[in-house]
Design a protein around this motif. Structure first.
Motif, short mmCIF file in Angstrom:
data_model
loop_
_atom_site.label_atom_id
_atom_site.label_comp_id
_atom_site.label_asym_id
_atom_site.label_seq_id
_atom_site.Cartn_x
_atom_site.Cartn_y
_atom_site.Cartn_z
N LYS A 168 0.82 -1.21 0.00
CA LYS A 168 0.00 0.00 0.00
C LYS A 168 0.86 1.26 0.00
CE LYS A 168 -4.08 -2.08 2.12
NZ LYS A 168 -4.97 -2.13 3.30
N SER A 169 1.96 1.25 0.74
CA SER A 169 2.81 2.44 0.75
C SER A 169 3.46 2.65 -0.61
CB SER A 169 3.88 2.34 1.85
OG SER A 169 4.71 1.21 1.67
N TYR A 170 3.82 1.57 -1.29
CA TYR A 170 4.33 1.69 -2.66
C TYR A 170 3.25 2.25 -3.58
CZ TYR A 170 9.07 -0.21 -2.99
OH TYR A 170 10.44 -0.37 -2.94
N ASN A 171 2.02 1.79 -3.42
CA ASN A 171 0.93 2.29 -4.26
C ASN A 171 0.72 3.78 -4.06
OD1 ASN A 171 0.41 -0.17 -5.43
ND2 ASN A 171 -1.32 -0.68 -4.11
N ILE A 172 0.88 4.25 -2.83
CA ILE A 172 0.70 5.68 -2.54
C ILE A 172 1.78 6.50 -3.24
CG2 ILE A 172 0.80 7.41 -0.71
CD1 ILE A 172 -0.57 5.32 1.10
N LEU A 173 3.04 6.04 -3.18
CA LEU A 173 4.11 6.74 -3.89
C LEU A 173 3.89 6.69 -5.40
CD1 LEU A 173 6.83 8.24 -3.78
CD2 LEU A 173 7.96 6.02 -3.90
N LEU A 174 3.47 5.54 -5.89
CA LEU A 174 3.17 5.39 -7.31
C LEU A 174 2.10 6.38 -7.73
CD1 LEU A 174 3.62 3.64 -9.89
CD2 LEU A 174 1.84 2.13 -9.04
N ASP A 175 1.09 6.54 -6.88
CA ASP A 175 0.00 7.46 -7.17
C ASP A 175 0.47 8.91 -7.21
OD1 ASP A 175 -2.97 7.73 -7.50
OD2 ASP A 175 -2.77 8.92 -5.69
N ALA A 176 1.45 9.24 -6.34
CA ALA A 176 1.96 10.61 -6.30
C ALA A 176 2.55 11.01 -7.65
CB ALA A 176 3.02 10.74 -5.20
N PHE A 177 3.24 10.09 -8.32
CA PHE A 177 3.80 10.38 -9.63
C PHE A 177 2.74 10.26 -10.73
CE2 PHE A 177 7.86 8.98 -7.53
CZ PHE A 177 8.46 10.23 -7.59
N ALA A 178 1.82 9.30 -10.56
CA ALA A 178 0.79 9.09 -11.59
C ALA A 178 -0.12 10.30 -11.73
CB ALA A 178 -0.03 7.84 -11.26
N ILE A 179 -0.46 10.93 -10.60
CA ILE A 179 -1.35 12.09 -10.64
C ILE A 179 -0.83 13.15 -11.59
CG2 ILE A 179 -2.24 14.02 -9.28
CD1 ILE A 179 -2.31 12.17 -6.86
N SER A 180 0.48 13.36 -11.58
CA SER A 180 1.08 14.41 -12.42
C SER A 180 1.58 13.88 -13.76
CB SER A 180 2.23 15.08 -11.65
OG SER A 180 1.73 15.68 -10.47
N GLY A 181 1.28 12.63 -14.07
CA GLY A 181 1.68 12.08 -15.36
C GLY A 181 3.17 11.89 -15.51
N MET A 182 3.87 11.65 -14.40
CA MET A 182 5.33 11.44 -14.44
C MET A 182 5.59 9.95 -14.66
SD MET A 182 6.29 14.06 -11.32
CE MET A 182 8.07 14.01 -11.57
N VAL A 183 5.54 9.56 -15.93
CA VAL A 183 5.54 8.14 -16.30
C VAL A 183 6.85 7.45 -15.91
CG1 VAL A 183 5.40 6.51 -18.22
CG2 VAL A 183 3.88 8.49 -18.15
N GLU A 184 7.98 8.05 -16.22
CA GLU A 184 9.27 7.39 -15.95
C GLU A 184 9.46 7.15 -14.46
OE1 GLU A 184 11.37 6.00 -18.08
OE2 GLU A 184 9.83 6.50 -19.53
N GLN A 185 9.13 8.13 -13.66
CA GLN A 185 9.26 7.97 -12.21
C GLN A 185 8.29 6.91 -11.70
OE1 GLN A 185 9.14 10.73 -13.89
NE2 GLN A 185 10.61 12.25 -13.12
N ALA A 186 7.07 6.91 -12.23
CA ALA A 186 6.09 5.91 -11.83
C ALA A 186 6.57 4.50 -12.21
CB ALA A 186 4.73 6.20 -12.47
N ARG A 187 7.17 4.37 -13.39
CA ARG A 187 7.68 3.06 -13.81
C ARG A 187 8.80 2.59 -12.89
NH1 ARG A 187 9.15 3.29 -20.02
NH2 ARG A 187 9.89 1.20 -19.52
N THR A 188 9.63 3.50 -12.43
CA THR A 188 10.71 3.13 -11.51
C THR A 188 10.13 2.58 -10.21
OG1 THR A 188 12.15 4.83 -12.44
CG2 THR A 188 12.73 3.98 -10.27
N VAL A 189 9.09 3.24 -9.70
CA VAL A 189 8.43 2.76 -8.47
C VAL A 189 7.81 1.40 -8.71
CG1 VAL A 189 6.62 3.24 -6.78
CG2 VAL A 189 7.99 5.12 -7.68
N PHE A 190 7.14 1.24 -9.86
CA PHE A 190 6.47 -0.01 -10.19
C PHE A 190 7.47 -1.17 -10.25
CE2 PHE A 190 4.34 -3.04 -13.01
CZ PHE A 190 3.06 -3.04 -12.48
N LYS A 191 8.61 -0.93 -10.86
CA LYS A 191 9.64 -1.98 -10.95
C LYS A 191 10.22 -2.29 -9.58
CE LYS A 191 11.06 -0.84 -15.70
NZ LYS A 191 12.14 -0.26 -16.53
N SER A 192 10.37 -1.26 -8.74
CA SER A 192 10.94 -1.46 -7.41
C SER A 192 10.05 -2.35 -6.55
CB SER A 192 11.15 -0.11 -6.72
OG SER A 192 12.07 0.68 -7.44
#
Length: 574
Positions: free
Chosen positions: A352-376
């Protein structure tokens, strides 16, 4: 420059810590000044979320008393794994018996205790019901109490009543454990009046309610939205000259959560300050409860700083709340920095904490950063769930990358997950925003083929898309479709339809359909739904920031974050 977080700043500012968060009261640099500098930061993905040593899988070295003890332990673990895999405990336990001989008592008790710790109450019930039929097992009062408690935890009040009846026939006296278990069974089964009746009877004629009884009845009242009853019970304990017991930490936590749920934030804050005066120790969970209802990221950061100054260590829920607050305020750099601080502190992140960080980047459309979180997530053994995939999908949507969104949508299916209404709604909203009505309807029809019913957000999205493309007739048709599908249009849908009406005839029709015939059309009503009103996958902004913020969508609803808070703090302890 640290490898863990490569942020280019002029000047360079380190990630937020207790010394950096909210210094407005001490006369030093304020949090507002620091975060405005952070706002200019550029996150570089290559150095994000580098592995920490404590996250690496290590081989556990075990010490056994003897070779016989080692064999017994390994046999027991093998048996427990088989129960987990099959989902049935009795068949596996029977296979351990040698020619109908009794099973070792330690093996049975060890299994029961372990499943109780794991809260697998269905398996506890299955084992105990089987033991009742075994001649070699002396089924005593403690077994009955564990069985009625297990049924209570599952909300199966019918079976809990039956077991209590057996106890009475066996001559076991009624006690606080059995009554509390039955009360909890009624509460979890939605029978709030019966749960309250048992509690009132315990108060007047016994057995005397215990602290756990009070904790559970407060939780039942709060979950059933019976706030007045919860407040009456709590205040009675507070006001008594010689109460049977004093309100403890867990009761205060539940009441703070109740006031948060009821929207009475000042009362929650008052209760928080009252704890110290009553000699009730505040802990990390207390501060988490207070952080959970603050909507301004500065206030959340301030409470987080107070917690650290009190000498308390933040837990994963504390970090998740602060990350969420920064994410909602579109302050992705701070959100990432807090996550990095959590890793540096040796706190293992949850899914859930990973999902929250993922959401923080997704809201602003920061795809590369979101992908890094997703892979982590995979690297750190936090397997992404459907919420993770849908949040990642929203990152592509918010970046207006529909080609990338389509590819990732196909990956969801390839990875063995089944898209739900929120997943389809996210993709439909993406095509609506790009005015690709053909692809929007293609996804809608695909969703219906899979027997997924549209929700209010999807109907409103499609209605708005047609209206913005000067097809008011279709917009009206979709508004009516929403009503005919047993989805009652909310005020947001009505406002959007009213705003889509341009001619006097359209305005008259919109007023009649929405039931607003006596109201004026307001020019300032938003002409689209790409805002941050609460819906199935949008969150409140809650930033309290004066700066302009891009209107983007969030997958994580307030309800899901609320589940994280209550499961990680007050509720789980009762």
């Amino acid at each position: 420059m640290p490898q863990t977080l490569m942020i280019f700043l002029k000047p360079f500012i380190s990630p937020p810590s207790s010394s950096l968060l909210s210094k407005s009261n001490s006369g030093g640099n304020s949090l507002d000044t620091n975060v405005k500098i952070y706002k200019r930061a550029q996150v570089v993905c290559q150095g994000m979320l580098t592995p920490r040593k404590f996250m690496q899988k290590r081989r556990k070295v075990e010490v056994f008393k003897s070779a016989e003890d080692e064999a017994d332990q390994k046999n027991w673990r093998k048996m427990m794994n088989e129960i987990e895999e099959t989902g049935s405990s009795v068949s596996v336990l029977r296979s351990q018996m040698d020619k109908n001989q009794a099973l070792p008592k330690d093996l049975v008790l060890g299994s029961l205790i372990r499943f109780k710790q794991l809260k697998k109450w269905n398996l506890v019930c299955e084992i105990l019901e089987w033991l009742r039929t075994q001649y070699w097992w002396d089924f005593n009062e403690m077994d009955f109490l564990m069985l009625i408690t297990a049924y209570g935890k599952q909300g199966d009040f019918g079976k809990a009543e039956r077991i209590l009846g057996y106890m009475n026939k066996k001559g076991y006296p009624a006690n606080v454990i059995s009554h509390t278990a039955l009360m909890e069974a009624y509460g979890k089964g939605g029978q709030y009046a019966k749960a309250e009746a048992i509690f009132r009877r315990m108060q007047t004629s016994g057995p005397e309610p215990s602290a756990i009884t009070y904790q559970i009845i407060l939780k039942i009242f709060v979950e059933g939205d019976k706030f007045n009853e919860a407040q009456e019970v709590f205040e009675a304990l507070m006001d008594m000259d010689a109460p049977p017991l004093k309100p403890d930490q867990k009761m205060f936590h539940m009441m703070i959560y109740m006031y948060k749920k009821a929207g009475k934030y000042e009362k929650a804050r008052h209760l928080f300050s009252l704890m110290a005066g009553r000699g009730v120790r505040q802990n990390t969970i207390t501060y988490n409860s207070l952080m959970s209802f603050e909507t301004n990221y500065k206030e959340v950061a301030n409470i987080y700083d107070q917690m650290q100054r009190a000498g308390l260590r933040p837990d994963v829920v504390s970090y998740a709340l602060l990350i969420s607050a920064y994410g909602k305020a579109r302050r992705e750099e701070e959100a990432l920095a807090v996550f990095e601080e959590m890793l540096d502190a040796g706190v293992r992140p949850t899914q859930k904490s990973y999902n929250i960080l993922l959401d923080a980047f997704a809201i602003s459309g920061m795809v590369e950063q979101a992908r890094t979180v997703f892979k982590s997530m995979r690297r750190d053994r936090c397997s992404p769930d459907l919420c993770s995939y849908t949040t990642m999908l929203s990152a592509y949507i918010n970046a207006s990358d529909m080609e990338g969104a389509e590819k990732f949508f196909r990956r969801i299916k390839q990875d063995g997950l089944v898209p739900n209404v929120v997943t389809y709604g996210t993709l439909i909203k993406g095509y609506a925003k790009t005015n690709d009505l053909e692809k929007m309807m293609e996804k809608y029809e695909e969703m219906r083929v899979h027997d997924i019913k549209a929700n209010q957000t999807i109907f409103t999205t499609i209605m708005d898309a047609y209206g913005r493309n000067k097809d008011f007739g279709s917009a009206v048709a979709w508004f009516n479709e929403m009503a005919s599908s047993s989805v009652s249009p909310d005020q947001k849908a009505k406002n959007i339809l009213l705003s889509l009406a341009k001619t006097s005839e359209e305005q008259m029709e919109a007023k009649q359909i929405t039931g607003c015939a006596n109201e004026l059309i307001v020019d300032s009503i938003p002409s689209n739904i790409n805002d941050n009103d609460e819906d199935d996958y949008d969150d409140d902004d809650g930033s309290g920031d004066d700066e302009d913020i891009d209107e983007k969508e969030s997958i994580l609803s307030g309800e899901k974050l609320d589940q994280l808070i209550i499961s990680g703090s007050a509720s789980s302890q009762t």
